[in-house]
Design a protein around this motif. Structure first.
Motif, PDB file in Angstrom:
ATOM      1  N   ASP A  98      58.892  38.031  34.784  1.00 57.61           N
ATOM      2  CA  ASP A  98      58.327  39.235  34.204  1.00 57.61           C
ATOM      3  C   ASP A  98      58.606  40.367  35.190  1.00 57.61           C
ATOM      4  O   ASP A  98      59.028  40.138  36.317  1.00 57.61           O
ATOM      5  CB  ASP A  98      56.829  39.077  33.892  1.00 57.61           C
ATOM      6  CG  ASP A  98      56.007  38.954  35.146  1.00 57.61           C
ATOM      7  OD1 ASP A  98      56.230  39.730  36.077  1.00 57.61           O
ATOM      8  OD2 ASP A  98      55.141  38.074  35.194  1.00 57.61           O
ATOM      9  N   TYR A  99      58.391  41.579  34.795  1.00 58.01           N
ATOM     10  CA  TYR A  99      58.788  42.685  35.653  1.00 58.01           C
ATOM     11  C   TYR A  99      57.722  43.031  36.704  1.00 58.01           C
ATOM     12  O   TYR A  99      57.774  44.058  37.332  1.00 58.01           O
ATOM     13  CB  TYR A  99      59.183  43.904  34.813  1.00 58.01           C
ATOM     14  CG  TYR A  99      60.578  43.779  34.233  1.00 58.01           C
ATOM     15  CD1 TYR A  99      61.662  44.413  34.824  1.00 58.01           C
ATOM     16  CD2 TYR A  99      60.825  42.989  33.113  1.00 58.01           C
ATOM     17  CE1 TYR A  99      62.941  44.295  34.321  1.00 58.01           C
ATOM     18  CE2 TYR A  99      62.101  42.865  32.591  1.00 58.01           C
ATOM     19  CZ  TYR A  99      63.158  43.517  33.198  1.00 58.01           C
ATOM     20  OH  TYR A  99      64.428  43.396  32.691  1.00 58.01           O
ATOM     21  N   HIS A 100      56.747  42.109  36.877  1.00 52.02           N
ATOM     22  CA  HIS A 100      55.734  42.286  37.918  1.00 52.02           C
ATOM     23  C   HIS A 100      55.196  43.708  37.919  1.00 52.02           C
ATOM     24  O   HIS A 100      55.417  44.469  38.842  1.00 52.02           O
ATOM     25  CB  HIS A 100      56.301  41.951  39.298  1.00 52.02           C
ATOM     26  CG  HIS A 100      56.744  40.526  39.411  1.00 52.02           C
ATOM     27  ND1 HIS A 100      55.894  39.453  39.240  1.00 52.02           N
ATOM     28  CD2 HIS A 100      57.957  39.988  39.669  1.00 52.02           C
ATOM     29  CE1 HIS A 100      56.558  38.317  39.380  1.00 52.02           C
ATOM     30  NE2 HIS A 100      57.817  38.611  39.635  1.00 52.02           N
ATOM     31  N   GLU A 101      54.497  44.022  36.830  1.00 48.51           N
ATOM     32  CA  GLU A 101      54.027  45.395  36.705  1.00 48.51           C
ATOM     33  C   GLU A 101      52.653  45.609  37.314  1.00 48.51           C
ATOM     34  O   GLU A 101      52.203  46.737  37.456  1.00 48.51           O
ATOM     35  CB  GLU A 101      54.062  45.825  35.231  1.00 48.51           C
ATOM     36  CG  GLU A 101      55.509  45.948  34.765  1.00 48.51           C
ATOM     37  CD  GLU A 101      55.671  46.260  33.303  1.00 48.51           C
ATOM     38  OE1 GLU A 101      54.658  46.344  32.587  1.00 48.51           O
ATOM     39  OE2 GLU A 101      56.841  46.419  32.873  1.00 48.51           O
ATOM     40  N   LYS A 102      51.976  44.513  37.682  1.00 51.73           N
ATOM     41  CA  LYS A 102      50.622  44.653  38.241  1.00 51.73           C
ATOM     42  C   LYS A 102      50.699  44.783  39.766  1.00 51.73           C
ATOM     43  O   LYS A 102      51.367  43.991  40.430  1.00 51.73           O
ATOM     44  CB  LYS A 102      49.795  43.428  37.851  1.00 51.73           C
ATOM     45  CG  LYS A 102      48.324  43.562  38.187  1.00 51.73           C
ATOM     46  CD  LYS A 102      47.523  42.337  37.781  1.00 51.73           C
ATOM     47  CE  LYS A 102      46.105  42.417  38.339  1.00 51.73           C
ATOM     48  NZ  LYS A 102      46.027  42.597  39.800  1.00 51.73           N
ATOM     49  N   ILE A 103      50.009  45.761  40.291  1.00 58.18           N
ATOM     50  CA  ILE A 103      49.969  45.932  41.749  1.00 58.18           C
ATOM     51  C   ILE A 103      49.058  44.845  42.330  1.00 58.18           C
ATOM     52  O   ILE A 103      47.945  44.644  41.834  1.00 58.18           O
ATOM     53  CB  ILE A 103      49.419  47.336  42.110  1.00 58.18           C
ATOM     54  CG1 ILE A 103      50.330  48.422  41.507  1.00 58.18           C
ATOM     55  CG2 ILE A 103      49.311  47.490  43.626  1.00 58.18           C
ATOM     56  CD1 ILE A 103      49.841  49.841  41.717  1.00 58.18           C
ATOM     57  N   PRO A 104      49.522  44.092  43.351  1.00 62.00           N
ATOM     58  CA  PRO A 104      48.689  43.016  43.902  1.00 62.00           C
ATOM     59  C   PRO A 104      47.361  43.561  44.432  1.00 62.00           C
ATOM     60  O   PRO A 104      47.299  44.697  44.929  1.00 62.00           O
ATOM     61  CB  PRO A 104      49.534  42.468  45.063  1.00 62.00           C
ATOM     62  CG  PRO A 104      50.933  42.910  44.794  1.00 62.00           C
ATOM     63  CD  PRO A 104      50.827  44.191  44.025  1.00 62.00           C
ATOM     64  N   ASP A 105      46.300  42.749  44.335  1.00 64.68           N
ATOM     65  CA  ASP A 105      44.984  43.198  44.803  1.00 64.68           C
ATOM     66  C   ASP A 105      44.982  43.401  46.316  1.00 64.68           C
ATOM     67  O   ASP A 105      44.382  44.332  46.816  1.00 64.68           O
ATOM     68  CB  ASP A 105      43.912  42.176  44.405  1.00 64.68           C
ATOM     69  CG  ASP A 105      43.725  42.158  42.888  1.00 64.68           C
ATOM     70  OD1 ASP A 105      43.962  43.211  42.268  1.00 64.68           O
ATOM     71  OD2 ASP A 105      43.361  41.101  42.344  1.00 64.68           O
ATOM     72  N   GLU A 106      45.636  42.476  47.017  1.00 65.91           N
ATOM     73  CA  GLU A 106      45.659  42.612  48.477  1.00 65.91           C
ATOM     74  C   GLU A 106      47.062  43.012  48.926  1.00 65.91           C
ATOM     75  O   GLU A 106      47.930  42.164  49.091  1.00 65.91           O
ATOM     76  CB  GLU A 106      45.272  41.285  49.137  1.00 65.91           C
ATOM     77  CG  GLU A 106      43.913  40.820  48.688  1.00 65.91           C
ATOM     78  CD  GLU A 106      43.114  40.215  49.823  1.00 65.91           C
ATOM     79  OE1 GLU A 106      43.713  39.958  50.894  1.00 65.91           O
ATOM     80  OE2 GLU A 106      41.911  40.002  49.631  1.00 65.91           O
ATOM     81  N   LEU A 107      47.236  44.288  49.109  1.00 71.03           N
ATOM     82  CA  LEU A 107      48.550  44.798  49.521  1.00 71.03           C
ATOM     83  C   LEU A 107      48.685  44.711  51.033  1.00 71.03           C
ATOM     84  O   LEU A 107      47.807  45.147  51.765  1.00 71.03           O
ATOM     85  CB  LEU A 107      48.662  46.273  49.131  1.00 71.03           C
ATOM     86  CG  LEU A 107      49.351  46.614  47.815  1.00 71.03           C
ATOM     87  CD1 LEU A 107      49.444  48.140  47.704  1.00 71.03           C
ATOM     88  CD2 LEU A 107      50.729  45.996  47.731  1.00 71.03           C
ATOM     89  N   GLN A 108      49.802  44.156  51.476  1.00 70.34           N
ATOM     90  CA  GLN A 108      50.080  44.248  52.908  1.00 70.34           C
ATOM     91  C   GLN A 108      51.567  44.142  53.176  1.00 70.34           C
ATOM     92  O   GLN A 108      52.359  43.847  52.287  1.00 70.34           O
ATOM     93  CB  GLN A 108      49.302  43.188  53.683  1.00 70.34           C
ATOM     94  CG  GLN A 108      49.521  41.793  53.172  1.00 70.34           C
ATOM     95  CD  GLN A 108      48.688  40.780  53.953  1.00 70.34           C
ATOM     96  OE1 GLN A 108      48.027  41.132  54.921  1.00 70.34           O
ATOM     97  NE2 GLN A 108      48.733  39.533  53.552  1.00 70.34           N
TER      98      GLN A 108
END
Lengths: 254, 254
Positions: A98-108
């Protein structure tokens, strides 16, 4: 194993259609081609749905699972479904993630954001450069060429198997980085920008690179923590965007 | 000013022939195309032999001398003589400089040597990058694409007007650099190579970059003062050669 000898075969038509975004979205699949990339896909245990070769003897070097459908195709079909002038005669069909449209909850980590980068060769080279620099992820912003465009795929050389590629609105991503305390950088050529070599190597940053002709969208530049430029010592007015990305990332990444 | 409407016109045939090395050697001329490059040629006072535009109104923005022959051509002719799919409709004919085969008696400064670089787009981007980094000269070694190849010219974006481009045998040039006390660097991926970031910025060096697939010729690597590699932090196995050139040059040049 099945032999196919006609461009009119329905599978050949499916493969051909995967050269277009419409065809890829409809099938949920895309074609990779060439020894190196197919080999990378196998090494990284990607699920290979179909494998197509022009010579049965090639199969010995391509250890796929029993679940992979294998086709022997003619050089004419190879030429027909290839995005290059001189196909190597080795192709595989993979599912598009999928085009990974959701921003991850824990960004690093360290990220590259592509704002309206149009040349597929530049995009692929930027992804490969980010992969070499050890980045954690890439975001394809609006206007940027499609992740599964055959020319992007060719110049990524398999980097899509090593790192997560997202699509989304760069302003949303910037807000998320800023919430996570990750510094965001833009690139521009003006008085507010500072030289890139003032940035200390770090393991957490988000760098936005912009369109080949017009640079990064001014609305994005307004919201970055810092905008940077690369001082030119000679007479050329600008660098190729992929070269500039390499210079910046190899300076920044700790 | 002359109007040309047929692809069969003898001048059109001459321009078309300049797309090949044979045609360029025979005529001693080459074609540049696109607004930016033609504009660079005018700004850098290159002698423009012929100027071809699809629309007479373009001429106002292209201040050439009275000695320049001006032609109005049709969009069909533009397409016929162009090396791009979507020509901008602005072309000029320049003399090819000689290929600068003689090594200067007094060598100094910072140099890039191209060993068997095959992709014209890579070569042009490397020249442009070297120009941006402020290098003093570039040597096209054997196997490298022709300086006046239309794709090289397109991706150089006019850098040939800013810096001297030489052709020659890289081993001869290396001997000359060593005689002049200028340190020579190769690039390779092995145990004898050291990380590029051990090199201190300097105004005098000669850097050899090698073939996209095979790297620098081992015979050359044996004769350099030092061979370097760029540590990869991620999983990609290699960098595009133009990106690698940018990373090295912007680290080296003082």
């Amino acid at each position: 194993m099945e032999k196919i000898t006609s461009n009119q075969n329905s599978r050949v038509k499916d493969w051909k259609r995967m050269q277009t975004k419409k065809g890829r979205v409809k099938s949920g699949q895309y074609v990779i081609e060439g020894w190196h990339i197919v080999d990378e896909a196998i090494r990284h245990r990607q699920t290979i749905k179909e494998l197509m070769v022009v010579d049965e003897s090639y199969l010995g070097a391509l250890p796929v699972d029993d679940t992979t459908q294998v086709f022997i195709i003619t050089p004419e079909i190879a030429k027909h479904i290839s995005s290059t002038e001189t196909p190597q005669g080795v192709f595989a069909v993979l599912d598009t993630q999928d085009y990974h449209e959701k921003i991850p909850d824990e960004l690093q980590g360290a990220w590259l954001l592509l704002d309206n980068i149009q040349d597929p060769g530049n995009i692929g080279t930027m992804v490969r450069t980010a992969d070499a620099a050890g980045l954690d992820g890439i975001v394809f912003g609006k206007g940027s060429a499609d992740i599964y465009n055959p020319k992007v795929v060719r110049s990524m050389q398999g980097s899509q198997f090593h790192m997560k590629l997202f699509t989304g609105d760069i302003l949303d991503w910037m807000a998320a980085f800023q919430n996570a305390g990750i510094k965001t950088y833009g690139t521009e050529l003006n008085d507010q920008a500072v030289s890139y070599d003032t940035v200390k190597p770090t393991s957490q940053f988000a760098l936005v690179m912009g369109n080949e002709g017009n640079g990064v969208d001014p609305e994005i530049l307004e919201k970055t923590d810092q905008n940077l430029y690369i001082p030119m010592k000679g007479e050329a007015e600008s660098l190729n965007v992929a070269v500039a990305t390499g210079i910046l990332l190899f300076k920044f990444v700790k």
